[in-house]
Design an enzyme around this catalytic site. Structure first.
Site, short mmCIF file in Angstrom:
data_model
loop_
_atom_site.label_atom_id
_atom_site.label_comp_id
_atom_site.label_asym_id
_atom_site.label_seq_id
_atom_site.Cartn_x
_atom_site.Cartn_y
_atom_site.Cartn_z
N HIS A 197 0.81 -1.23 0.00
CA HIS A 197 0.00 0.00 0.00
C HIS A 197 0.84 1.28 0.00
O HIS A 197 0.31 2.35 -0.26
CB HIS A 197 -0.93 0.04 1.21
CG HIS A 197 -1.96 -1.05 1.23
ND1 HIS A 197 -2.85 -1.25 0.21
CD2 HIS A 197 -2.23 -2.02 2.15
CE1 HIS A 197 -3.63 -2.29 0.50
NE2 HIS A 197 -3.26 -2.78 1.67
N ASP A 202 -3.16 -10.71 -2.14
CA ASP A 202 -3.62 -10.21 -0.84
C ASP A 202 -5.10 -9.85 -0.94
O ASP A 202 -5.59 -9.47 -2.01
CB ASP A 202 -2.81 -8.95 -0.52
CG ASP A 202 -2.94 -8.46 0.91
OD1 ASP A 202 -1.99 -8.64 1.68
OD2 ASP A 202 -3.99 -7.84 1.24
N HIS A 244 -6.48 -7.33 0.10
CA HIS A 244 -6.60 -5.89 -0.16
C HIS A 244 -5.95 -5.54 -1.50
O HIS A 244 -4.90 -6.10 -1.84
CB HIS A 244 -5.93 -5.09 0.97
CG HIS A 244 -6.51 -5.39 2.32
ND1 HIS A 244 -5.93 -6.30 3.18
CD2 HIS A 244 -7.62 -4.91 2.92
CE1 HIS A 244 -6.68 -6.35 4.28
NE2 HIS A 244 -7.71 -5.53 4.15
N ASP A 252 -4.59 -12.90 3.82
CA ASP A 252 -5.72 -12.38 4.59
C ASP A 252 -7.08 -12.59 3.92
O ASP A 252 -8.08 -12.05 4.36
CB ASP A 252 -5.50 -10.88 4.93
CG ASP A 252 -4.89 -10.08 3.81
OD1 ASP A 252 -4.73 -10.63 2.70
OD2 ASP A 252 -4.56 -8.90 4.03
#
Ligand SMILES: [Zn+2]
Length: 357
Positions: A125, A160, A162, A249
């Protein structure tokens, strides 16, 4: 292990230690060489980050210096959010995470190793000028930029839960770096981006690809989404090195997201990445960790299953696959499949490549 942003922060580096211990316990570490990381130098951090941002992180890392930084500057650098608290020593700790991914990239580029895994990495990120989502420096983007500077065409595949927004933004106008991300839909999950119409700009149009997934997505549609996109887009792009962000995740036990995969996806992910690296990149594969907040229950098993495929001894990790994968109620199943078909069609249209389940 020093990349620890606070006592009660969800990202706790002990998970990396637990994962490596499990790899050792199962005898998998015997098939690889453990190489120490190094602290990345400023010139390396600046492959992806601005001079001012690196300077800000350095100053904020020092209790004696940070008093001189104003609130606007702190907020602009991404350090006003509880996701990224100002932590003593965070510059050096995160530069060591970057150094780990660079050591991995160097080993794969030089041929010292065919594949390399930095489980502490995957801080996807972080963007050019700011920290975000637990990430201070974007280690995998820096490794990708370094590989690109050695003349490689780089494919960054991010699984991931995200969206890999920082990595995507850093290479959004670069036709030599593909960023492909499969993630929980930004309609329901941080960072709120990663839709099929985000596909790169100018000469790099088509060098970014995103497939969002609905909450409740379990193993079957997750793997179908992965199989429908990753091999086809990599074969089309023809990278010379594969860089993967292997956040775990999306698991049903993960406390920060709403996808419902089990650890059964990891042998499949690992085998597919491994095969594609050999098919397209003469084996060159740099894997990083990523998210994963079920620290004891999931992360060590997921990354050990991935690593077992990397070293070609999956039989040693067999016992780590969840005995009982999750399957949502019928109504949710139908919504997940319908949304997946729609988003895949949208992605296919954007990229002008036929993709289907
Ligand atoms: Zn994540």
């Amino acid at each position: 292990m020093t990349y620890r942003l606070s006592e009660d922060h969800p990202l706790q580096p002990i998970r990396v230690k637990l994962a490596v211990e499990l790899m050792r316990e199962l005898g998998l570490a015997d098939f690889a060489e453990l190489v120490p990381p190094r602290v990345a130098v400023d010139g390396e951090l600046r492959l992806c980050h601005s001079k001012d941002y690196v300077e800000l992180v350095r100053v904020l890392s020092e209790p004696d210096l940070r008093g001189g930084v104003g609130p606007a500057e702190i907020a602009a650098g991404g350090f006003a959010s509880p996701d990224n608290p100002i932590a003593d020593g965070m510059h050096e700790a995160c530069a060591a995470v970057v150094g780990g991914s660079l050591v991995a990239a160097e080993a794969v580029h030089s041929g010292a190793a065919l594949h390399a895994f930095n489980p502490a990495g995957g801080l996807h990120h972080a963007s050019r000028d700011s920290a975000s989502g637990f990430c201070v420096y974007n280690d995998l983007a820096i490794a990708a930029a370094w590989l690109r500077a050695q003349g490689h065409r780089v494919a960054c595949v991010d699984v991931d839960v995200h969206h890999g927004d920082g990595t995507q933004a850093l290479f959004y106008s670069d036709p030599e770096v593909l960023t492909l991300s499969l993630h929980g839909s930004g309609r329901y999950l941080f960072p709120g981006t990663g839709f099929p119409d985000e596909c790169g700009v100018g000469v790099a149009r088509g060098a970014a690809a995103n497939l969002p997934l609905l909450p409740y997505t379990w193993d079957e549609p997750w793997l179908a989404a992965f199989e429908a996109t990753v091999p086809a887009l990599l074969r089309e792009f023809r990278p010379t090195v594969l860089v993967t962000q292997d956040g775990c995740d999306s698991h049903f036990l993960d406390p920060l997201a709403h996808l419902q995969t089990s650890t059964a996806i990891w042998p499949r992910i690992g085998r597919r990445f491994h095969d594609l690296a050999h098919e397209l990149c003469e084996g060159r594969w740099v894997a990083t960790g990523g998210g994963g907040y079920a620290i004891r229950e999931v992360v060590p098993r997921a990354w050990t299953l991935l690593f077992a495929e990397m070293v070609e001894h999956p039989e040693l990790a067999d016992g780590l696959v969840d005995a009982q994968p999750f399957a949502p109620p019928q109504g949710a199943q139908e919504r997940v499949w319908a949304a997946l078909e729609g988003d895949l069609r949208a992605l296919s249209d954007q990229l002008e490549i036929p993709l289907s389940l």
